[in-house]
Enzyme design. Structure first.
Site, short mmCIF file in Angstrom:
data_model
loop_
_atom_site.label_atom_id
_atom_site.label_comp_id
_atom_site.label_asym_id
_atom_site.label_seq_id
_atom_site.Cartn_x
_atom_site.Cartn_y
_atom_site.Cartn_z
N ALA A 69 -7.55 -37.88 37.85
CA ALA A 69 -6.55 -36.82 37.71
C ALA A 69 -5.19 -37.49 37.62
O ALA A 69 -5.00 -38.61 38.11
CB ALA A 69 -6.63 -35.89 38.91
N GLY A 114 -11.32 -38.33 38.98
CA GLY A 114 -11.74 -37.28 38.05
C GLY A 114 -12.55 -37.82 36.88
O GLY A 114 -13.32 -37.08 36.26
N GLU A 117 -15.93 -38.02 38.18
CA GLU A 117 -16.38 -36.64 38.38
C GLU A 117 -16.74 -35.97 37.05
O GLU A 117 -17.70 -35.20 36.98
CB GLU A 117 -15.31 -35.84 39.13
CG GLU A 117 -15.18 -36.32 40.58
CD GLU A 117 -14.03 -35.66 41.31
OE1 GLU A 117 -12.88 -35.84 40.88
OE2 GLU A 117 -14.28 -34.95 42.30
N GLU A 137 -10.07 -41.59 45.81
CA GLU A 137 -9.10 -40.59 46.29
C GLU A 137 -8.60 -40.86 47.70
O GLU A 137 -7.44 -40.55 48.02
CB GLU A 137 -9.70 -39.18 46.22
CG GLU A 137 -9.75 -38.60 44.82
CD GLU A 137 -10.98 -39.02 44.02
OE1 GLU A 137 -11.72 -39.91 44.48
OE2 GLU A 137 -11.18 -38.44 42.94
N1 COA Z 1 -2.63 -40.79 36.87
C1 COA Z 1 -1.48 -41.01 36.24
N2 COA Z 1 -1.17 -42.16 35.61
C2 COA Z 1 -2.12 -43.11 35.60
C3 COA Z 1 -3.35 -42.96 36.25
C4 COA Z 1 -3.62 -41.72 36.90
N3 COA Z 1 -4.76 -41.47 37.51
N4 COA Z 1 -4.07 -44.10 36.09
C5 COA Z 1 -3.31 -44.93 35.36
N5 COA Z 1 -2.13 -44.34 35.07
C6 COA Z 1 -1.01 -44.88 34.30
C7 COA Z 1 -0.25 -45.92 35.09
O1 COA Z 1 0.69 -45.30 35.97
C8 COA Z 1 0.41 -46.70 33.98
O2 COA Z 1 1.50 -45.94 33.50
P1 COA Z 1 2.90 -46.68 33.13
O3 COA Z 1 2.52 -47.67 32.04
O4 COA Z 1 3.75 -45.55 32.63
O5 COA Z 1 3.36 -47.34 34.38
C9 COA Z 1 -0.66 -46.69 32.89
O6 COA Z 1 -1.51 -45.58 33.18
C10 COA Z 1 -1.51 -47.95 32.87
O7 COA Z 1 -2.07 -48.12 34.16
P2 COA Z 1 -1.87 -49.44 35.04
O8 COA Z 1 -2.05 -49.08 36.48
O9 COA Z 1 -0.59 -50.14 34.67
O10 COA Z 1 -3.11 -50.30 34.51
P3 COA Z 1 -3.87 -51.46 35.31
O11 COA Z 1 -4.75 -52.12 34.32
O12 COA Z 1 -2.92 -52.29 36.11
O13 COA Z 1 -4.80 -50.67 36.37
C11 COA Z 1 -6.29 -48.94 37.11
C12 COA Z 1 -5.82 -49.81 35.94
C13 COA Z 1 -7.26 -47.90 36.54
C14 COA Z 1 -7.02 -49.79 38.15
C15 COA Z 1 -5.08 -48.25 37.76
O14 COA Z 1 -4.33 -47.60 36.73
C16 COA Z 1 -5.43 -47.21 38.77
O15 COA Z 1 -5.78 -47.55 39.91
N6 COA Z 1 -5.31 -45.90 38.44
C17 COA Z 1 -5.47 -44.82 39.35
C18 COA Z 1 -6.91 -44.62 39.68
C19 COA Z 1 -7.06 -43.50 40.69
O16 COA Z 1 -6.72 -43.60 41.85
N7 COA Z 1 -7.62 -42.38 40.21
C20 COA Z 1 -7.94 -41.28 41.04
C21 COA Z 1 -6.95 -40.20 40.89
S1 COA Z 1 -7.48 -38.80 41.84
#
Ligand code: COA
Length: 264
Positions: A69, A114, A117, A137
């Site tokens: 999400a 999500g 999910e 989460e």
């Molecule tokens: N919501 C909003 N933005 C998200 C996102 C999410 N769930 N997951 C990634 N993004 C965005 C990042 O903020 C970043 O945006 P920016 O370039 O404007 O700063 C972009 O997507 C790229 O992500 P980034 O974190 O820089 O890539 P990474 O390769 O370093 O890491 C992940 C990849 C997937 C490990 C990391 O993005 C992450 O942990 N995401 C969240 C996962 C999460 O907790 N999801 C559950 C949500 S309920």
């Protein structure tokens, strides 16, 4: 057939298979409200279009299926809007799970929160070698709110599901296959799409009415126990949106730092 146009989804239909690509690659295909609304519309379109007999869901690019999400939108939730947001996601994912046509998630790259999910709401998961599943989460001061607490234990058993939900740890494709989260693991996205199409070919040679009957019966067996669970999930998700630790968890992600939780 006229295909609907979306801002964040790409829809293609070939050989009666609808390929739905979540297309927000700059945010790793994170599910914001706009994407969720479009997913709901696309699910209705698939259900009501006779020229479509199955659905494949995937994410744009090689890096992510769906990274969860949208945390920027989540961070603004309070208790009431948090419960509503979880119920909205649950409803859309329940609609996808209840489609009368087979739904296969081709999971390419990150499928977190999500994303896992959505994959769990799909009937079958075909993963690529670089797929990563997880329900992180708790690291945001939350719980999975789009049905993850209900579907994962059903799929892999309570003990293994609780381990993943409580640790929030990421599971690579090989382990996901061993756990039964992924039905198949293929090298590339092209291979995974080909496998999904092969499976759909094996299904759609059978009577469509039997396929939809089988899906209804299997989904009904799951819902029998899960109905209350979904309500509990949405309410706890909402309660958590009122906590300091939720503000800290989502704030820390957006500020790209580690959270410091206080238990409040
Ligand atoms: N919501 C909003 N933005 C998200 C996102 C999410 N769930 N997951 C990634 N993004 C965005 C990042 O903020 C970043 O945006 P920016 O370039 O404007 O700063 C972009 O997507 C790229 O992500 P980034 O974190 O820089 O890539 P990474 O390769 O370093 O890491 C992940 C990849 C997937 C490990 C990391 O993005 C992450 O942990 N995401 C969240 C996962 C999460 O907790 N999801 C559950 C949500 S309920």
């Amino acid at each position: 057939m006229k295909l609907p146009l979306f801002q964040n989804l790409l829809l293609e239909v070939e050989n009666k298979i609808c390929l739905l690509t979540i297309n927000r690659p700059d945010k790793l295909n994170a599910l914001n409200n706009a994407v969720l609304d479009e997913l709901s519309e696309a699910a209705d379109f698939v259900e009501t279009t006779d020229e479509i007999s199955a659905l494949i869901i995937t994410g744009a690019g090689e890096k992510a299926f769906v990274a969860g999400a949208d945390i920027a939108e989540l961070s603004a939730l309070n208790e009431d809007s948090g419960t509503d947001a979880a119920e909205k996601g649950q409803d859309i994912f329940n609609d996808i799970e209840s489609l009368s046509k087979p739904v296969i998630a081709v999971v390419n790259g990150y499928a977190l929160g999500g994303g896992t999910e959505l994959a769990l709401a799909s009937h079958i998961r075909v993963a690529t070698q670089n797929a990563v599943f997880g329900l992180p989460e708790v690291s945001l001061g939350l719980i999975p709110g789009y049905g993850g607490t209900q579907r994962l234990p059903k799929l892999i058993g309570r003990g293994r599901a609780l381990e993943l939900i409580l640790t929030g740890r990421m599971v690579k494709s090989e382990e996901a296959g061993a756990l039964g989260i992924a039905n198949y693991v293929l090298e590339t996205k092209a291979d995974a799409l080909a496998k999904a199409k092969e499976l759909i070919g094996m299904m759609t040679k059978h009577a469509p009415i039997a396929l939809s009957g089988a899906i209804s019966a299997v989904v009904a067996a799951q819902d029998y126990e899960a109905e209350d669970g979904f309500t509990i999930e949405a309410n706890i998700f909402g309660d958590l949106c009122a906590t300091d630790d939720f503000k800290e968890g989502t704030g820390a992600f957006l500020e790209k730092r580690k959270p410091v939780f206080t238990g409040n």
